[in-house]
Design a protein around this motif. Structure first.
Motif, PDB file in Angstrom:
ATOM      1  N   HIS A 262      -5.526  -9.628   6.167  1.00  0.00           N
ATOM      2  CA  HIS A 262      -4.699 -10.825   6.135  1.00  0.00           C
ATOM      3  C   HIS A 262      -4.664 -11.377   4.709  1.00  0.00           C
ATOM      4  O   HIS A 262      -5.682 -11.484   4.033  1.00  0.00           O
ATOM      5  N   GLY A 263      -3.493 -11.711   4.241  1.00  0.00           N
ATOM      6  CA  GLY A 263      -3.321 -12.218   2.894  1.00  0.00           C
ATOM      7  C   GLY A 263      -2.679 -11.218   1.969  1.00  0.00           C
ATOM      8  O   GLY A 263      -2.014 -11.599   0.999  1.00  0.00           O
ATOM      9  N   ALA A 264      -2.860  -9.922   2.252  1.00  0.00           N
ATOM     10  CA  ALA A 264      -2.165  -8.894   1.480  1.00  0.00           C
ATOM     11  C   ALA A 264      -0.749  -8.754   2.028  1.00  0.00           C
ATOM     12  O   ALA A 264      -0.439  -9.200   3.138  1.00  0.00           O
ATOM     13  N   HIS A 272      10.439   6.220   0.176  1.00  0.00           N
ATOM     14  CA  HIS A 272       9.324   6.649   1.026  1.00  0.00           C
ATOM     15  C   HIS A 272       7.972   6.211   0.469  1.00  0.00           C
ATOM     16  O   HIS A 272       6.944   6.767   0.835  1.00  0.00           O
ATOM     17  N   GLN A 273       7.975   5.234  -0.398  1.00  0.00           N
ATOM     18  CA  GLN A 273       6.762   4.819  -1.088  1.00  0.00           C
ATOM     19  C   GLN A 273       6.557   3.314  -0.909  1.00  0.00           C
ATOM     20  O   GLN A 273       7.461   2.524  -1.197  1.00  0.00           O
ATOM     21  N   PHE A 274       5.369   2.929  -0.440  1.00  0.00           N
ATOM     22  CA  PHE A 274       5.101   1.536  -0.101  1.00  0.00           C
ATOM     23  C   PHE A 274       3.737   1.130  -0.658  1.00  0.00           C
ATOM     24  O   PHE A 274       2.800   1.937  -0.675  1.00  0.00           O
ATOM     25  N   SER A 275       3.638  -0.107  -1.082  1.00  0.00           N
ATOM     26  CA  SER A 275       2.390  -0.600  -1.645  1.00  0.00           C
ATOM     27  C   SER A 275       1.851  -1.765  -0.828  1.00  0.00           C
ATOM     28  O   SER A 275       2.611  -2.636  -0.383  1.00  0.00           O
ATOM     29  N   ILE A 276       0.532  -1.774  -0.643  1.00  0.00           N
ATOM     30  CA  ILE A 276      -0.175  -2.891  -0.023  1.00  0.00           C
ATOM     31  C   ILE A 276      -0.850  -3.645  -1.165  1.00  0.00           C
ATOM     32  O   ILE A 276      -1.801  -3.143  -1.783  1.00  0.00           O
ATOM     33  N   VAL A 277      -0.352  -4.824  -1.459  1.00  0.00           N
ATOM     34  CA  VAL A 277      -0.807  -5.586  -2.619  1.00  0.00           C
ATOM     35  C   VAL A 277      -1.611  -6.790  -2.148  1.00  0.00           C
ATOM     36  O   VAL A 277      -1.146  -7.562  -1.298  1.00  0.00           O
ATOM     37  N   PRO A 278      -2.823  -6.975  -2.690  1.00  0.00           N
ATOM     38  CA  PRO A 278      -3.643  -8.119  -2.254  1.00  0.00           C
ATOM     39  C   PRO A 278      -3.085  -9.433  -2.790  1.00  0.00           C
ATOM     40  O   PRO A 278      -2.412  -9.479  -3.821  1.00  0.00           O
TER      41      PRO A 278
END
Length: 709
Positions: A262-264, A272-278
């Motif tokens: 939670h929060g990211a 086809h490219q995805f980022s999980i950013v904090p």
């Protein structure tokens, strides 16, 4: 309960092993944990559950995959994940232009033969489809303060630990002086990877996680990044902390459910490219990704702590049950290396080779032979599970033979035989792949009888007989019909046309290889025993072949590799590839094989073989033969022979050649051989560890193993 009962039996049979205190299994396993202290492209580590595997670099994720493309590519592979390139030409192995070969009696037999190195579009498509699919690359995005991307050689203070007892990879490194700590696990119950990272780099968003989906290929990288328009990635039900990716590659589909802290937040970098950013200020981040076929309904992934808990429980149980061999009381300085190989091989085969399909030779790490599996190698991958009291891990894949039985029966019928002819290089469909070698190979044919017999030896019930009897009988029917009556010598012969396990002999001239003759005899007699157990009369045709089958040729005081090569010991071109003549007494019980003749055969091979031109399973094969010949010192020497094909890397993998940088049949073979050497075999000497030297240098303690046939 069966495991406990058998453990008691082993006490009775092996009093020397039993009088000692129980093995400290945690100590046994943990002293062989893998520790990596530099960025080592030859020793990536993996977590998995036997049906799904995730391989990582020193960061604990797949952050620098390009560094591994020529060594051990970093894959996310599964037992169920396959892809087929569109077949616009309607190519089908059943409609292939088969080449006819004439057997001994002038009958023409069609085979899916192709010239060596010929790759027409049809041949290439048939061989490379379907291929195993890279389900998604998951790695960190590391940035310097100026926003430039990190390079692998900029990581410092690397310390990565494969905690075998808990099935977890714990990674530590520094980047720009800032520490990063990572935990990586794989759920034992679902095809789910989970990662937890803690670092101050998260606070400034210089550390994030990236998910990247490729197109499919049979190449070793298992990922084609050059065709972004050939596949689709759909986002389903996106939420602030989760999303489902629906993946479509031509006619193949699968799903990935991702959940993060939670929060990211998630953003798309490209198609086809995805980022999980904090979120700024966060110093911890978790990501859990669950993979599944389209037809399986995905649930919201569990939390990281739950995946870790389930994983630890599974691996603790795995190591506390099943077999164990403790060599720590030995004086021979080689004990530690042999024990290390045994422990790591148990881990590697458990995470790579327990799915519903037989494994490919590189398991679930990366593709070789287009990601297809080889049924002659199934024995080397999984037969050991039965001896290590983990039979269910072998049984997982045995339903495959029932599944492909109609196709195997079709192959036999097309060639004019009865019963079922099992393919060599194949896929979940059971379709043969065109090849100058594979369609002619025969030593995989008796394997299903061997597996069924291993099941019978443990269960000994009518349910087992009924479950596998059809496979046993159809296999035996083919074996009996394949043997040809030679009117000139009044005997049944095998071949020509035939490719034996030692694959260097010309298929159109080869007949009566010693190992295959012995395996045919054992398989048919074992099938007859199955009929007797079921209250059925012996099958006359099988007995006719058994009574009339050719005996292996003896040249001087040694067994010829094949009857068609009486120059086995004088022509130097034959002392290469697998020395499979020895498997007639070692892998097999050796009915009809004279021990002294086999000893002379082994002596010659030991002194003269072309060791660089061998394969990883040849060494446990030689060890089993040595043990059964009463030469335990040579059995140890064989397992640890210092040759290019018998080197076990830091991570436990066995290098063979470029493009085949790990080879799981070697690991599985080692486990079968060491179980045989410790627990014995039918007719073994009545002493503890009859396959180990009794010279005061080896102290072998073992638990919960089963004797080999």
């Amino acid at each position: 309960m069966k495991s406990l009962v058998y453990s008691c039996l082993s006490v009775v049979l092996c009093p020397l092993a039993a009088l000692a205190a129980p093995i400290d299994r945690h100590a046994l396993v943990s002293r062989h944990d893998v520790v990596v202290t530099n960025f080592d492209a030859n020793n990536p580590l993996s977590v998995g559950n036997g049906q799904f595997c995730f391989t990582v670099d020193a960061t604990g994720l797949q952050t620098f995959p390009e560094a591994f493309n020529e060594t051990i590519p970093l894959g996310t592979l599964s037992d169920w994940g396959w892809h087929t390139i569109p077949n616009t030409n309607g190519w089908d192995i059943d409609k292939f232009q088969f080449k006819e070969y004439t057997d001994l009696n002038g009958r023409k037999v069609p085979y899916a033969d192709v010239p060596h190195n010929q790759q027409t579009p049809e041949i290439k498509w048939l061989r490379s489809n379907p291929h195993r699919l890279h389900l998604g690359q998951i790695g960190f995005v590391l940035k310097h303060a100026d926003g430039s991307p990190a390079k692998a050689n900029e990581l410092t203070d690397i310390n990565q630990h494969l905690d075998l007892w808990n099935g977890e990879i714990i990674s530590h490194f520094k980047f720009d002086g800032e520490p990063v700590d990572v935990e990586t696990v794989c759920d034992s119950k679902s095809d789910t990877m989970a990662v937890h990272v803690k670092s101050s780099l998260l606070k400034s968003q210089r550390l994030s996680v990236q998910i990247h989906f490729p197109y499919g290929t049979g190449a070793t990288t298992t990922a084609d990044w050059t065709k972004p328009d050939a596949h689709q990635t759909y986002l389903v039900n996106p939420k602030p902390d989760s999303v489902q990716f629906d993946r479509v590659l031509d006619r193949d589909e699968y799903r990935v459910a991702a959940k993060w802290s939670h929060g990211a937040s998630m953003g798309a970098n490209s198609k086809h490219q995805f980022s999980i950013v904090p979120e700024k200020g966060m110093d911890e981040l978790t990501l859990v990704c669950a993979f599944s076929p389209k037809e399986t309904k995905l649930k919201t992934p569990p939390a990281f702590v739950d995946v870790k808990r389930v994983t630890q429980k599974y691996w603790n149980s795995f190591w506390q049950t099943g077999g164990a061999i403790d060599l720590s009381g030995s004086k021979d300085p080689r004990w530690f290396e042999l024990e290390r190989r045994i422990v790591l091989s148990q881990y590697l085969t458990a995470i790579q080779s327990t799915g519903k399909n037989p494994p490919q030779e590189t398991g679930l790490t990366y593709n070789t032979w287009e990601g297809k599996f080889h049924l002659e190698m199934h024995w080397w991958h999984e037969a050991h599970f039965a001896l290590w009291n983990r039979l269910p891990l072998l049984e997982n894949s045995l339903d495959y033979y029932q599944k492909i039985l109609p196709r195997a029966e079709g192959t036999a019928k097309r060639q004019g035989y009865t019963g079922a002819r099992w393919p060599k290089m194949t896929s979940p469909s059971g379709a043969e792949s065109p090849s100058p070698v594979g369609p002619f190979l025969v030593w995989q044919e008796p394997h299903p009888i061997f597996y069924a017999e291993l099941c019978w030896r443990e269960h000994k019930d009518q349910a087992t007989l009924k479950k596998y009897s059809d496979i046993v009988f159809q296999t035996a029917d083919f074996m009996a019909s394949y043997a040809t009556w030679d009117t000139n010598t009044s005997r049944y012969v095998l071949g020509p046309v035939l490719q034996c396990a030692q694959e260097i002999f010309p298929k159109d001239k080869t007949f009566n290889p010693t190992f295959e003759l012995t395996y045919w005899r054992w398989g048919l007699e074992t099938a007859q025993q199955w009929r007797t157990r079921l209250g059925l009369p012996r099958e006359k045709k099988w007995d006719d072949v058994l009574n009339g089958l050719a005996k292996p040729l003896v040249v001087g005081d040694k067994y010829a590799f094949t009857e068609s090569t009486p120059d086995s010991y004088t022509n130097p071109k034959w002392d290469a590839d697998h020395p499979s003549v020895t498997a007639a007494l070692g892998l097999l019980p050796g009915a009809g094989i004279d021990p002294d003749t086999m000893r002379h055969t082994l002596d010659w091979i030991w002194q003269n073989w072309n060791w660089p031109d061998t394969w990883g399973w040849d060494y446990p094969m030689l060890a089993m033969t040595s043990a059964k010949l009463g030469e335990p010192d040579r059995a140890i020497d064989a397992l640890l022979l210092d040759t290019p094909k018998n080197h076990y890397a830091l991570n436990g993998h066995v290098y063979q050649r470029p493009g085949l940088t790990l080879y799981l049949p070697a690991n599985g073979g080692l486990l079968y051989a060491t179980a045989l050497m410790a627990a014995g075999w039918d007719g073994a000497p009545k002493r503890n560890a009859p396959g180990f030297p009794d010279n005061g240098q080896w102290n072998v303690r073992w638990e919960n193993l089963r004797p080999a046939p």
